[in-house]
Design a protein around this motif. Structure first.
Motif, short mmCIF file in Angstrom:
data_model
loop_
_atom_site.label_atom_id
_atom_site.label_comp_id
_atom_site.label_asym_id
_atom_site.label_seq_id
_atom_site.Cartn_x
_atom_site.Cartn_y
_atom_site.Cartn_z
N THR A 105 -8.79 6.29 1.62
CA THR A 105 -7.50 6.98 1.72
C THR A 105 -6.64 6.30 2.78
OG1 THR A 105 -8.34 8.49 3.39
CG2 THR A 105 -8.48 9.22 1.11
N ASP A 106 -5.32 6.52 2.70
CA ASP A 106 -4.41 5.86 3.65
C ASP A 106 -4.11 6.79 4.84
OD1 ASP A 106 -2.59 7.68 2.78
OD2 ASP A 106 -1.22 6.23 1.87
N ASN A 107 -3.12 6.40 5.65
CA ASN A 107 -2.87 7.14 6.89
C ASN A 107 -2.32 8.54 6.67
OD1 ASN A 107 -0.54 5.64 5.92
ND2 ASN A 107 0.51 6.47 7.69
N LEU A 108 -1.85 8.82 5.43
CA LEU A 108 -1.38 10.18 5.15
C LEU A 108 -2.37 10.91 4.26
CD1 LEU A 108 2.44 9.58 4.58
CD2 LEU A 108 1.31 10.53 6.58
N ARG A 165 4.48 -2.01 -1.91
CA ARG A 165 4.77 -0.85 -1.06
C ARG A 165 3.50 -0.39 -0.32
NH1 ARG A 165 6.44 5.16 -3.06
NH2 ARG A 165 5.96 6.19 -1.09
N ILE A 166 2.33 -0.44 -0.99
CA ILE A 166 1.09 -0.03 -0.33
C ILE A 166 0.86 -0.91 0.91
CG2 ILE A 166 -1.37 0.40 -0.63
CD1 ILE A 166 -0.90 0.40 -3.64
N LEU A 167 1.07 -2.23 0.73
CA LEU A 167 0.89 -3.16 1.84
C LEU A 167 1.93 -2.90 2.93
CD1 LEU A 167 0.18 -6.45 -0.13
CD2 LEU A 167 -1.41 -5.19 1.29
N PHE A 168 3.16 -2.65 2.50
CA PHE A 168 4.25 -2.39 3.44
C PHE A 168 3.91 -1.18 4.30
CE2 PHE A 168 8.25 0.17 3.99
CZ PHE A 168 8.81 -0.60 4.99
N ALA A 224 -2.04 0.99 9.77
CA ALA A 224 -3.32 1.29 9.14
C ALA A 224 -4.10 0.01 8.82
CB ALA A 224 -3.11 2.09 7.86
N MET A 225 -3.37 -1.09 8.60
CA MET A 225 -4.04 -2.33 8.21
C MET A 225 -4.96 -2.85 9.32
SD MET A 225 -1.29 -5.38 8.57
CE MET A 225 -0.75 -5.95 10.16
N GLN A 226 -4.69 -2.43 10.57
CA GLN A 226 -5.50 -2.95 11.67
C GLN A 226 -6.89 -2.35 11.72
OE1 GLN A 226 -3.64 -3.46 15.38
NE2 GLN A 226 -1.86 -4.43 14.46
N GLU A 227 -7.06 -1.12 11.16
CA GLU A 227 -8.39 -0.51 11.21
C GLU A 227 -8.98 -0.28 9.82
OE1 GLU A 227 -7.65 3.35 13.15
OE2 GLU A 227 -5.61 2.60 13.30
N ALA A 228 -8.09 -0.02 8.85
CA ALA A 228 -8.58 0.36 7.52
C ALA A 228 -8.37 -0.79 6.54
CB ALA A 228 -7.88 1.62 7.04
N TRP A 229 -9.39 -1.65 6.40
CA TRP A 229 -9.25 -2.83 5.55
C TRP A 229 -8.99 -2.45 4.10
CZ3 TRP A 229 -12.98 -2.52 1.86
CH2 TRP A 229 -14.13 -1.79 2.17
N LEU A 268 -6.47 -12.82 7.23
CA LEU A 268 -6.79 -13.68 8.38
C LEU A 268 -6.62 -12.94 9.69
CD1 LEU A 268 -5.17 -17.08 7.34
CD2 LEU A 268 -7.58 -16.46 7.31
N LEU A 269 -5.55 -12.13 9.76
CA LEU A 269 -5.30 -11.36 10.98
C LEU A 269 -6.45 -10.40 11.24
CD1 LEU A 269 -1.92 -9.84 11.93
CD2 LEU A 269 -3.86 -8.33 11.89
N TYR A 270 -6.92 -9.75 10.19
CA TYR A 270 -7.99 -8.77 10.33
C TYR A 270 -9.29 -9.45 10.74
CZ TYR A 270 -10.86 -4.70 9.21
OH TYR A 270 -11.71 -3.64 9.28
N LEU A 271 -9.63 -10.53 10.01
CA LEU A 271 -10.92 -11.17 10.23
C LEU A 271 -10.96 -11.99 11.53
CD1 LEU A 271 -13.68 -11.60 8.80
CD2 LEU A 271 -12.75 -13.78 8.00
N LEU A 272 -10.05 -12.96 11.65
CA LEU A 272 -10.10 -13.89 12.78
C LEU A 272 -9.42 -13.34 14.03
CD1 LEU A 272 -9.31 -17.24 10.92
CD2 LEU A 272 -11.52 -16.22 11.44
#
Lengths: 320, 298
Positions: free
Chosen positions: B80-83, B248-251, B258-263, A153-157
């Motif tokens: 790939t992730d941030n590393l 851990r991947i999500l953490f 990375a979650m903000q740009e790399a879905w 939700l954070l990413y999309l909305l």
């Protein structure tokens, strides 16, 4: 004593015992689990002398029974120790955060009920496609991992569509109406995340209790009296089906609190859950312990209120 | 006299054994006709295979790569992730440790929970004590409690397994106990009480087989809940830092931003968790429906 009063008294007593249990479990864990008890009250980066002084200051060199007595006595006075990372009493630090967690969980509960009741009714009254669809999405909803849905939700909305802010609980330097508006906009995403993870179990429970209720004699009688199916459903069956769902609200609270901890972490929402996350990263044990005690007490009191309401609504419970 | 009782007990057992495959066959026949149940089973089997043959699918993700935050491609299926580590490899190895943790925690929780449940159902005095304890445990918010313990003891694979097991058994016990209580009141248990003085024998021969289906469902549900809780702990930074898990991947995706740009860093582990938990839930529902003659429609 009238049955209602006796029921209420018994229920309140049970609540008190449960709180005592929560408090005792934390005490025993902090003292008996492997790990340095000094860590439970102080910064992990301390010298040996500081550690000894601290152990003495907090009475950790005394016998377990004495410690336990002191611990209970302090708790009764609302003293949960001092957070070393912020150097403020834990109680103050947490009480500032509690309203945000309450706002988040309560608003999620209201939205869940507002959406969940019509969905449950739809599934129970139209067997077939709608029923299957609601059931399947209920199962999927129950299986959602809170951070997953929160991040989605954070990413999309939040990031892509920019409809809602992605973190915090309000906009700095806003006052009056604008402040309330910003609180509301910041609430949308965390609230929606919590709604999505808890909606499934409510809808599924309501559906099955409604189906049971619709087969009961009083519904058959209502139909025989010439009442339309819609009226039977909303006026008769739903009223009775809501009672077990109310119990579920109470039972689910423990899980909802867990969900709130994760949701607040994602959205940097300044509630108790985010406090727990920050305390974990700093190994601030007084805060972790205090947060658990406070959250337990909140859940137990909320459960107590649900049960008392149930007792008021349904005379059968009082004698059980 | 003794021989007479033993011989009747023997025939009862024989009849039971003759009945059991028939019941199992009816359940299986009904289960086979449920597409969702079959789908769930295939999905679970697939995840178990992935966990078992992880080294064949990908090399263990470690160190730093040069290709940072690349979207999914032929070289990196999940990006790939941030590393610069391969997310596919992380998810594959995450399957391994997530399943291992779930299996360990579930095994422990089931052993404790079932023992407490059958003893509570059979011995009334145990029920008095354990019933209260189970109720108390169930009314506490579990995740904050797990967080407290995991933070205190320090995160490691064993800690996580023990913590999950310790806080999962009350739920197992509640479910199994209510079924066991119904069984204990049945006449054949009374008959068995007359025939033998050994409660252990009755529990093993009559009570446990009767609650076995509930235990089976409980195994699946406990495991899926353990996966969610383990991921939750890992997401808060309380997972084992030395092994990859979905949490851990999500953490790490959240920590590094990375979650903000790399879905792709969050989507694939999320899908893995969802697939496992949905499959487990659907499997238990399908099994329950197939077992119940009222919903079976045969």
């Amino acid at each position: 004593m009238p049955p209602l009063a006796r029921f209420a008294l018994r229920r309140v007593l049970r609540g008190v015992v449960t709180i005592w249990f929560a408090v005792t479990v934390t005490f025993l864990m902090l003292r008996l689990l492997p790990g340095d008890p000094a860590l439970a009250v102080a910064n992990p980066n301390m010298t040996r002398e500081t550690r000894q002084a601290l152990l003495h200051q907090y009475g950790l060199d005394q016998s377990l029974a004495v410690q336990y007595g002191k611990y209970l006595w302090q708790l009764l006075h609302g003293n949960l120790g001092v957070s070393f990372s912020q150097s403020v009493p834990v109680t103050t630090a947490l009480m500032d955060r509690l309203p945000w967690t309450l706002l988040l969980t309560l608003s999620a509960l209201v939205v869940t009920i507002v959406i969940g009741v019509p969905l449950g009714v739809l599934a129970a009254s139209r067997r077939g496609f709608w029923d299957r669809a609601v059931q399947l999405s209920g199962v999927v909803g129950q299986s959602l991992f809170v951070p997953s849905i929160g991040i989605f939700l954070l990413y999309l909305l939040g990031l892509k569509l920019r409809w809602f802010p992605i973190g915090g609980a309000y906009t700095e330097n806003t006052y009056g109406i604008a402040w309330y508006g910003s609180v509301l906009r910041h609430l949308v995403l965390p609230c929606l995340s919590l709604v999505l993870v808890q909606l499934g179990s409510y809808v599924l429970t309501l559906r099955s209790t409604l189906i049971d209720a619709l087969g009961e004699d009083y519904c058959t009688l209502a139909r025989a009296n010439g009442l339309g199916e819609r009226k039977v459903l909303w006026k008769h069956a739903l009223r009775n089906a809501l009672l077990p769902t109310t119990t579920l609200v109470g039972l689910q609270l423990g899980f909802v609190v867990g969900g709130a901890v994760l949701t607040e972490t994602i959205y940097a929402y300044p509630g108790i859950g985010r406090g727990i996350y920050e305390a974990v990263t700093q190994l601030d044990f007084p805060v972790l312990q205090g947060a658990f005690v406070l959250l337990s007490a909140t859940v137990i009191v909320a459960n107590l209120l649900t049960d008392l309401a149930y007792g008021l609504l349904d005379p059968r419970v009082r004698t059980a | 006299m003794t021989s007479l009782i033993e011989s009747t007990a023997g025939t009862a057992d024989a009849a039971d054994v003759a009945d059991r495959p028939a019941a199992a066959k009816a359940t299986w026949d009904a289960f086979r006709r449920n597409p969702l149940g079959i789908l769930a089973m295939v999905l679970l089997a697939l995840l178990i295979v992935v966990a078992l043959v992880a080294p064949l699918l990908a090399s263990y993700p470690r160190g730093h790569g040069t290709a940072i935050l690349r979207p999914p491609s032929a070289a990196h299926w999940f990006g790939t992730d941030n590393l610069g580590r391969d997310v596919f490899a992380e998810v594959v190895y995450g399957t391994r440790s997530s399943m291992l943790v779930a299996a360990g925690a579930t095994a422990l929780a089931i052993v404790i929970g079932v023992t407490v449940a059958v003893c509570s159902a059979y011995f009334r005095w145990v029920d008095g004590v354990m019933g209260v304890l189970v109720d108390l445990f169930l009314s506490l918010p579990v995740l904050p409690l797990m967080i407290l313990v995991a933070a205190l003891v320090g995160p490691s694979l064993q800690t996580i397994v023990l913590v999950l097991a310790f806080f999962s058994w009350p739920e197992v016990s509640r479910v199994v106990r209510s079924q066991a209580l119904a069984v204990v009141r049945l006449p054949y248990v009374d008959a068995a009480r007359l025939a033998t003085g050994s409660p252990l024998w009755i529990i093993r021969k009559h009570l446990l087989p009767a609650v076995a289906p509930v235990i089976a469902v409980s195994v699946v549900l406990t495991a899926s809940r353990a996966v969610l809780s383990a991921a939750g702990l890992a997401f808060l930074g309380l997972g084992d830092p030395n092994s990859w898990s979905w949490g851990r991947i999500l953490f790490e995706a959240q920590q590094s931003g990375a979650m903000q740009e790399a879905w792709w860093t969050t989507l694939f582990p999320s899908l893995a968790i969802l697939a496992l938990v949905v499959a487990a839930t659907l499997l238990s529902i399908a099994y329950n429906d197939a077992r119940d003659p009222r919903t079976r429609k045969d």
